[in-house]
Design a protein around this motif. Structure first.
Motif, PDB file in Angstrom:
ATOM      1  N   MET A   1      -5.391   3.180   5.496  1.00  0.00           N
ATOM      2  CA  MET A   1      -5.583   4.464   6.186  1.00  0.00           C
ATOM      3  C   MET A   1      -4.320   5.315   6.128  1.00  0.00           C
ATOM      4  N   GLY A   2      -3.174   4.697   6.380  1.00  0.00           N
ATOM      5  CA  GLY A   2      -1.917   5.448   6.400  1.00  0.00           C
ATOM      6  C   GLY A   2      -1.561   6.032   5.045  1.00  0.00           C
ATOM      7  N   LEU A   3      -1.605   5.199   3.996  1.00  0.00           N
ATOM      8  CA  LEU A   3      -1.260   5.693   2.658  1.00  0.00           C
ATOM      9  C   LEU A   3      -2.296   6.685   2.137  1.00  0.00           C
ATOM     10  N   GLY A   4      -3.509   6.585   2.662  1.00  0.00           N
ATOM     11  CA  GLY A   4      -4.553   7.508   2.258  1.00  0.00           C
ATOM     12  C   GLY A   4      -4.289   8.944   2.680  1.00  0.00           C
ATOM     13  N   LEU A   5      -3.339   9.136   3.590  1.00  0.00           N
ATOM     14  CA  LEU A   5      -2.981  10.489   4.039  1.00  0.00           C
ATOM     15  C   LEU A   5      -2.089  11.208   3.039  1.00  0.00           C
ATOM     16  N   SER A   6      -1.462  10.441   2.147  1.00  0.00           N
ATOM     17  CA  SER A   6      -0.522  11.019   1.184  1.00  0.00           C
ATOM     18  C   SER A   6      -1.223  11.333  -0.135  1.00  0.00           C
ATOM     19  N   LEU A   7      -0.815  12.409  -0.748  1.00  0.00           N
ATOM     20  CA  LEU A   7      -1.343  12.778  -2.061  1.00  0.00           C
ATOM     21  C   LEU A   7      -0.372  12.437  -3.191  1.00  0.00           C
ATOM     22  N   SER A   8       0.649  11.630  -2.884  1.00  0.00           N
ATOM     23  CA  SER A   8       1.639  11.310  -3.902  1.00  0.00           C
ATOM     24  C   SER A   8       1.119  10.259  -4.879  1.00  0.00           C
ATOM     25  N   LYS A   9       1.678  10.280  -6.070  1.00  0.00           N
ATOM     26  CA  LYS A   9       1.337   9.279  -7.085  1.00  0.00           C
ATOM     27  C   LYS A   9       1.750   7.876  -6.630  1.00  0.00           C
ATOM     28  N   LYS A  10       2.904   7.807  -5.959  1.00  0.00           N
ATOM     29  CA  LYS A  10       3.389   6.501  -5.492  1.00  0.00           C
ATOM     30  C   LYS A  10       2.445   5.897  -4.455  1.00  0.00           C
ATOM     31  N   ALA A  11       1.962   6.731  -3.534  1.00  0.00           N
ATOM     32  CA  ALA A  11       1.015   6.238  -2.529  1.00  0.00           C
ATOM     33  C   ALA A  11      -0.276   5.790  -3.207  1.00  0.00           C
ATOM     34  N   ALA A  12      -0.740   6.557  -4.192  1.00  0.00           N
ATOM     35  CA  ALA A  12      -1.963   6.192  -4.915  1.00  0.00           C
ATOM     36  C   ALA A  12      -1.788   4.860  -5.642  1.00  0.00           C
ATOM     37  N   LEU A  13      -0.618   4.662  -6.234  1.00  0.00           N
ATOM     38  CA  LEU A  13      -0.333   3.397  -6.911  1.00  0.00           C
ATOM     39  C   LEU A  13      -0.275   2.244  -5.905  1.00  0.00           C
ATOM     40  N   ALA A  14       0.372   2.460  -4.771  1.00  0.00           N
ATOM     41  CA  ALA A  14       0.451   1.424  -3.732  1.00  0.00           C
ATOM     42  C   ALA A  14      -0.943   1.058  -3.217  1.00  0.00           C
ATOM     43  N   LEU A  15      -1.807   2.058  -3.074  1.00  0.00           N
ATOM     44  CA  LEU A  15      -3.181   1.800  -2.626  1.00  0.00           C
ATOM     45  C   LEU A  15      -3.917   0.926  -3.641  1.00  0.00           C
ATOM     46  N   VAL A  16      -3.781   1.258  -4.911  1.00  0.00           N
ATOM     47  CA  VAL A  16      -4.464   0.489  -5.956  1.00  0.00           C
ATOM     48  C   VAL A  16      -3.901  -0.935  -6.029  1.00  0.00           C
ATOM     49  N   LEU A  17      -2.573  -1.056  -6.031  1.00  0.00           N
ATOM     50  CA  LEU A  17      -1.970  -2.398  -6.125  1.00  0.00           C
ATOM     51  C   LEU A  17      -2.335  -3.264  -4.930  1.00  0.00           C
TER      52      LEU A  17
END
Length: 167
Positions: A95-111
């Motif tokens: 939920m927390g990382l889903g608030l960010s539109l950064s590439k790093k957050a997207a990568l962290a979500l996938v990993l």
């Protein structure tokens, strides 16, 4: 805002719903485990029979640290936490990382989703082949983890597309 930037319109709602369901199931799993530890006669709502028992699963060796942490530390070590605690952390992170539109957050979500899916496959095999049990709460979290992986892969692809367009 996010949909206007090219993210799938359903992604935010799906993430919130899936993460909240995962949180509820993880908190319930923790409640069942702690209640069973205090009272061995405790019967959870998800205990439907001898081979359909979530409390049997949650209180098994594999219900803490995936059954692996106790190979390296004492069974009652602070490092050997219930899997439900890991679930609470994971769904909160989603939920927390889903608030960010950064590439790093997207990568962290996938990993983190790939790790959760690997853990789900491992625990599902333990459930089926070692414990010989069916745990509705467990299987529900596995489904949620796969759905979050799909959601996160779609999100990452969309964010990378946005970043390429904007430079």
């Amino acid at each position: 805002m996010a949909a206007a930037l090219g993210l799938p319109k359903w992604e935010r709602k799906a993430r919130i719903i899936l993460s909240l369901l995962g949180l509820v199931l993880s908190v319930y799993a923790l409640h069942v485990e702690l209640s069973r530890e205090r009272d061995p006669d405790y019967r959870a709502m998800c205990d439907l029979g001898e081979s359909v028992s979530c409390s049997k699963v949650f209180t098994s060796r594999w219900g803490r640290g995936f059954g692996l942490v106790q190979l390296f530390v004492a069974k009652d070590s602070v490092l050997n936490q219930p899997n439900s605690i890991l679930g609470i952390l994971f769904y909160t992170l989603q939920m927390g990382l889903g608030l960010s539109l950064s590439k790093k957050a997207a990568l962290a979500l996938v990993l983190s989703s790939w790790v959760s899916v690997a853990g789900s496959l491992y625990l599902a095999s333990i459930l089926a082949f070692v414990l010989g049990d069916f745990c509705m709460v467990c299987v529900s979290t596995y489904i949620i983890n796969f759905a979050l992986l799909y959601t996160n892969l779609k999100r990452r692809k969309a964010i990378e597309g946005i970043k390429e367009k904007t430079g």
